[in-house]
Structure formats: C-alpha cells, structure tokens
Motif scaffolding. Structure first.
Motif, PDB file in Angstrom:
ATOM      1  N   LEU A   1     -23.216  25.597 128.833  1.00  0.00           N
ATOM      2  CA  LEU A   1     -21.833  25.173 128.912  1.00  0.00           C
ATOM      3  C   LEU A   1     -20.915  26.366 128.677  1.00  0.00           C
ATOM      4  O   LEU A   1     -21.182  27.218 127.825  1.00  0.00           O
ATOM      5  CB  LEU A   1     -21.551  24.093 127.861  1.00  0.00           C
ATOM      6  CG  LEU A   1     -22.256  22.749 128.031  1.00  0.00           C
ATOM      7  CD1 LEU A   1     -21.992  21.857 126.826  1.00  0.00           C
ATOM      8  CD2 LEU A   1     -21.783  22.057 129.303  1.00  0.00           C
ATOM      9  N   ILE A   2     -19.828  26.421 129.443  1.00  0.00           N
ATOM     10  CA  ILE A   2     -18.844  27.489 129.289  1.00  0.00           C
ATOM     11  C   ILE A   2     -17.690  26.985 128.437  1.00  0.00           C
ATOM     12  O   ILE A   2     -17.171  25.885 128.656  1.00  0.00           O
ATOM     13  CB  ILE A   2     -18.330  27.948 130.670  1.00  0.00           C
ATOM     14  CG1 ILE A   2     -19.463  28.629 131.450  1.00  0.00           C
ATOM     15  CG2 ILE A   2     -17.145  28.895 130.523  1.00  0.00           C
ATOM     16  CD1 ILE A   2     -19.078  29.040 132.862  1.00  0.00           C
ATOM     17  N   THR A   3     -17.303  27.787 127.455  1.00  0.00           N
ATOM     18  CA  THR A   3     -16.188  27.413 126.582  1.00  0.00           C
ATOM     19  C   THR A   3     -14.939  27.141 127.421  1.00  0.00           C
ATOM     20  O   THR A   3     -14.598  27.928 128.305  1.00  0.00           O
ATOM     21  CB  THR A   3     -15.903  28.537 125.579  1.00  0.00           C
ATOM     22  OG1 THR A   3     -17.087  28.791 124.808  1.00  0.00           O
ATOM     23  CG2 THR A   3     -14.772  28.152 124.637  1.00  0.00           C
ATOM     24  N   PRO A   4     -14.246  26.039 127.168  1.00  0.00           N
ATOM     25  CA  PRO A   4     -13.102  25.654 128.012  1.00  0.00           C
ATOM     26  C   PRO A   4     -11.968  26.674 128.019  1.00  0.00           C
ATOM     27  O   PRO A   4     -11.761  27.410 127.049  1.00  0.00           O
ATOM     28  CB  PRO A   4     -12.633  24.337 127.365  1.00  0.00           C
ATOM     29  CG  PRO A   4     -13.800  23.831 126.598  1.00  0.00           C
ATOM     30  CD  PRO A   4     -14.521  25.045 126.125  1.00  0.00           C
ATOM     31  N   SER A   5     -11.239  26.688 129.125  1.00  0.00           N
ATOM     32  CA  SER A   5     -10.013  27.482 129.199  1.00  0.00           C
ATOM     33  C   SER A   5      -8.927  26.856 128.334  1.00  0.00           C
ATOM     34  O   SER A   5      -8.048  27.551 127.819  1.00  0.00           O
ATOM     35  CB  SER A   5      -9.509  27.555 130.645  1.00  0.00           C
ATOM     36  OG  SER A   5     -10.448  28.188 131.472  1.00  0.00           O
ATOM     37  N   LEU A   6      -8.982  25.541 128.207  1.00  0.00           N
ATOM     38  CA  LEU A   6      -8.001  24.811 127.405  1.00  0.00           C
ATOM     39  C   LEU A   6      -8.757  23.814 126.535  1.00  0.00           C
ATOM     40  O   LEU A   6      -9.528  23.006 127.033  1.00  0.00           O
ATOM     41  CB  LEU A   6      -7.003  24.091 128.319  1.00  0.00           C
ATOM     42  CG  LEU A   6      -5.724  23.540 127.674  1.00  0.00           C
ATOM     43  CD1 LEU A   6      -4.681  23.274 128.756  1.00  0.00           C
ATOM     44  CD2 LEU A   6      -5.964  22.263 126.893  1.00  0.00           C
TER      45      LEU A   6
ATOM     46  N   ASP B   1     -11.121  23.468 110.664  1.00  0.00           N
ATOM     47  CA  ASP B   1     -12.049  24.473 111.194  1.00  0.00           C
ATOM     48  C   ASP B   1     -12.699  24.067 112.512  1.00  0.00           C
ATOM     49  O   ASP B   1     -13.433  24.855 113.111  1.00  0.00           O
ATOM     50  CB  ASP B   1     -13.143  24.781 110.171  1.00  0.00           C
ATOM     51  CG  ASP B   1     -14.011  23.561 109.845  1.00  0.00           C
ATOM     52  OD1 ASP B   1     -13.597  22.418 110.163  1.00  0.00           O
ATOM     53  OD2 ASP B   1     -15.099  23.751 109.267  1.00  0.00           O
ATOM     54  N   MET B   2     -12.408  22.875 112.998  1.00  0.00           N
ATOM     55  CA  MET B   2     -13.130  22.368 114.165  1.00  0.00           C
ATOM     56  C   MET B   2     -12.810  23.153 115.435  1.00  0.00           C
ATOM     57  O   MET B   2     -13.703  23.465 116.230  1.00  0.00           O
ATOM     58  CB  MET B   2     -12.835  20.886 114.378  1.00  0.00           C
ATOM     59  CG  MET B   2     -13.705  20.251 115.451  1.00  0.00           C
ATOM     60  SD  MET B   2     -13.522  18.438 115.491  1.00  0.00           S
ATOM     61  CE  MET B   2     -14.679  18.020 116.814  1.00  0.00           C
ATOM     62  N   LEU B   3     -11.544  23.504 115.633  1.00  0.00           N
ATOM     63  CA  LEU B   3     -11.165  24.221 116.858  1.00  0.00           C
ATOM     64  C   LEU B   3     -11.895  25.558 116.955  1.00  0.00           C
ATOM     65  O   LEU B   3     -12.442  25.902 118.006  1.00  0.00           O
ATOM     66  CB  LEU B   3      -9.659  24.432 116.909  1.00  0.00           C
ATOM     67  CG  LEU B   3      -9.156  25.132 118.174  1.00  0.00           C
ATOM     68  CD1 LEU B   3      -9.361  24.259 119.405  1.00  0.00           C
ATOM     69  CD2 LEU B   3      -7.689  25.523 118.037  1.00  0.00           C
TER      70      LEU B   3
ATOM     71  N   SER C   1     -14.571  26.559 119.831  1.00  0.00           N
ATOM     72  CA  SER C   1     -14.120  27.537 120.825  1.00  0.00           C
ATOM     73  C   SER C   1     -14.668  28.936 120.600  1.00  0.00           C
ATOM     74  O   SER C   1     -14.727  29.733 121.542  1.00  0.00           O
ATOM     75  CB  SER C   1     -12.580  27.598 120.845  1.00  0.00           C
ATOM     76  OG  SER C   1     -12.072  28.027 119.586  1.00  0.00           O
ATOM     77  N   GLU C   2     -15.085  29.257 119.361  1.00  0.00           N
ATOM     78  CA  GLU C   2     -15.491  30.633 119.069  1.00  0.00           C
ATOM     79  C   GLU C   2     -16.890  30.774 118.481  1.00  0.00           C
ATOM     80  O   GLU C   2     -17.439  31.884 118.481  1.00  0.00           O
ATOM     81  CB  GLU C   2     -14.488  31.263 118.086  1.00  0.00           C
ATOM     82  CG  GLU C   2     -13.053  31.311 118.614  1.00  0.00           C
ATOM     83  CD  GLU C   2     -12.058  31.716 117.545  1.00  0.00           C
ATOM     84  OE1 GLU C   2     -12.517  32.195 116.468  1.00  0.00           O
ATOM     85  OE2 GLU C   2     -10.852  31.539 117.763  1.00  0.00           O
ATOM     86  N   HIS C   3     -17.474  29.705 118.001  1.00  0.00           N
ATOM     87  CA  HIS C   3     -18.747  29.825 117.281  1.00  0.00           C
ATOM     88  C   HIS C   3     -19.892  29.022 117.898  1.00  0.00           C
ATOM     89  O   HIS C   3     -20.882  28.737 117.226  1.00  0.00           O
ATOM     90  CB  HIS C   3     -18.551  29.429 115.822  1.00  0.00           C
ATOM     91  CG  HIS C   3     -17.588  30.322 115.089  1.00  0.00           C
ATOM     92  ND1 HIS C   3     -17.917  31.585 114.656  1.00  0.00           N
ATOM     93  CD2 HIS C   3     -16.281  30.138 114.771  1.00  0.00           C
ATOM     94  CE1 HIS C   3     -16.868  32.143 114.071  1.00  0.00           C
ATOM     95  NE2 HIS C   3     -15.859  31.293 114.131  1.00  0.00           N
ATOM     96  N   GLY C   4     -19.757  28.641 119.157  1.00  0.00           N
ATOM     97  CA  GLY C   4     -20.867  28.049 119.886  1.00  0.00           C
ATOM     98  C   GLY C   4     -21.092  26.563 119.712  1.00  0.00           C
ATOM     99  O   GLY C   4     -22.046  26.015 120.271  1.00  0.00           O
ATOM    100  N   TYR C   5     -20.215  25.874 118.973  1.00  0.00           N
ATOM    101  CA  TYR C   5     -20.410  24.436 118.790  1.00  0.00           C
ATOM    102  C   TYR C   5     -20.148  23.662 120.075  1.00  0.00           C
ATOM    103  O   TYR C   5     -20.744  22.605 120.295  1.00  0.00           O
ATOM    104  CB  TYR C   5     -19.507  23.910 117.670  1.00  0.00           C
ATOM    105  CG  TYR C   5     -20.116  24.054 116.289  1.00  0.00           C
ATOM    106  CD1 TYR C   5     -20.320  22.952 115.473  1.00  0.00           C
ATOM    107  CD2 TYR C   5     -20.499  25.303 115.801  1.00  0.00           C
ATOM    108  CE1 TYR C   5     -20.869  23.083 114.207  1.00  0.00           C
ATOM    109  CE2 TYR C   5     -21.055  25.455 114.550  1.00  0.00           C
ATOM    110  CZ  TYR C   5     -21.240  24.342 113.752  1.00  0.00           C
ATOM    111  OH  TYR C   5     -21.793  24.484 112.504  1.00  0.00           O
TER     112      TYR C   5
END
Length: 250
Positions: A50-55, A64-66, A70-74
């Motif tokens: 999966l590719i991290t979303p643009s938005l 801490d969820m965002l 978006s940055e830590h692979g969740y």
C-alpha cells in the motif's frame, strides 16, 4: 482534527477543511465518533505494498494516529485498507471479533500492530466505504465507534454512509491540485518524466535529444536517473513502472 496534505494552496486547503468538517458532522449523525478519509492516485506499489495517501484526514482520533499512519508504516499494516482495495461494497469491520468480520480474509501477523493500537485506544469497530475512482485513484471514508458497539447496528448505516461518501468524493475531487493527484511513492523531475514519456513513444535517446534540444548525454543521464529511482533494470521496465505510478500523465 488532524490532516495530512502533501501540498495545497492556502485557500484550497481551507475549503478542504470546511468540506471535511461537514463530512464529520454527517458521519456523526449516523452514530460514528471518529472519521477518517484518505486518497491516493495510485493505491499500491509495483511490489504490492500500500502507498501512503496523498491526503489523509482524521477527526476525533488519538493525537499520534496521523503520524503513525502517514509516517511510521501503520497505513501499510492496516487490514481495513487492505480489504477495502479488494471490494467495491461498503463493509463493517471489527477488531473485537475480527475472525467474524470482513477482515478475516486478509488478517496476518503483519496487521497486529494496528489491531493492538485500535483496541488499546477503544476504537473496536467501524464501517468503511471504498472509493475506486476513474483513472485508478483510490480513497476510503471510514466511520469509527469509540467504546463498546454492536456491529449489527453499524450495518444499518451502510447505505447512508455510502451515499454520503460518494457525494463527498464527487464534490471534493475538483479541489485536488496536481501535486495531490501525482503519486508520491517515486519522485521524478519534470525533465525525467518528459524523457521517459518520449521513450514510451519508442524514441531513442538521440531522437529525444533532438526533440528537447539537449545533448544525448544529458538525455541519457535523465533516463538513467529515472530508471534508478524507479528501481528498474532497464528503460523498458522504467517506462512500465512510470506508467503504473501515473508519472507520465502530467
């Protein structure tokens, strides 16, 4: 409220935030405590990840969820996203009893960090509407309940949640700028994309150089750099990968 946007002018971002506020109000009326929206022009890499979303937008979630998604692979370990890519129908999911929900067909050990996080933060179940868009873009709108909730009650909201989701996507899509509509998984320069686009047409480096009024050495450098960035072994494979990531369309 938390939002991750790769790039957008101030007025555009403000309008997006207003639209998300209205969306959150609508999902709240259906009984959802939290809401998540994501969009990516290309949903998965050539390797199938999966590719991290643009938005990526979140309402009423832990602070801490965002950053985790978006940055830590969740995001890549999120079974809801994995399943959403496989279906066009809205669905209810559960981390209380995942083996009895739609997620049972995709769950692996890789997803355990997300399961643990959602359980620890009292977000046990929800409903998701997959948005498969023309041209290959993909998004989801997810409503989440906090605390104890019966999945059967959420199932009754699916039709209305789906209508809200598709109406929202239709209205908000014109606000997406070119950066948001460009896959960020691989970043090529404008000249690298241009040289690859001509290569896709069958032109040699010498012919491309003539088209662009550049030296053959310069064109070859652009093509070789793009090939390396794309993880390709040759220019033909580089063109295939660039087309997968929709990098030759702008």
């Amino acid at each position: 409220m938390s939002i991750r946007i790769t790039h957008s002018p101030a007025t555009q971002a403000h309008t997006l935030r207003q639209s998300f506020a209205e969306l959150y109000q609508q999902t709240s009326r259906l009984g959802y405590d939290a809401m998540i929206y994501d969009f990516t022009p290309v949903p998965f890499s050539m390797e199938g990840d999966l590719i991290t979303p643009s938005l990526l937008h979140m309402n009423n979630v832990p602070t801490d969820m965002l950053s985790l998604w978006s940055e830590h692979g969740y995001y890549q370990a999120d079974p809801v996203q994995t399943y959403a890519l496989k279906t066009c129908a809205p669905f209810v999911w559960s981390y209380q009893r995942p083996e009895e929900s739609a997620l049972r067909v995709v769950l692996t050990e890789r997803h355990q960090p997300v399961l643990d996080y959602m359980r620890d933060n009292q977000m046990p179940c929800g409903a998701t509407v997959p948005l498969h868009l023309p041209g290959g873009g993909f998004g989801t709108i997810t409503g989440i309940t906090i605390g104890t909730q019966q999945e059967s009650a959420l199932a009754e909201t699916l039709a209305e949640l789906s209508f809200i989701a598709h109406s929202f996507q239709e209205s908000v899509f014109p606000l997406f700028d070119s950066e948001m509509l460009t896959c960020q998984h691989v970043r090529l320069s404008k000249r690298e994309r241009e040289c690859l686009a001509w290569s896709a047409e069958g032109l040699t480096a010498k012919e491309i150089a003539r088209k662009l009024c550049r030296s053959v050495a310069t064109v070859s450098l652009h093509l070789n750099t793009a090939t390396r960035k794309l993880g390709a072994s040759n220019r033909v494979q580089a063109v295939v990968r660039a087309m997968h990531y929709r990098l030759l369309e702008h």
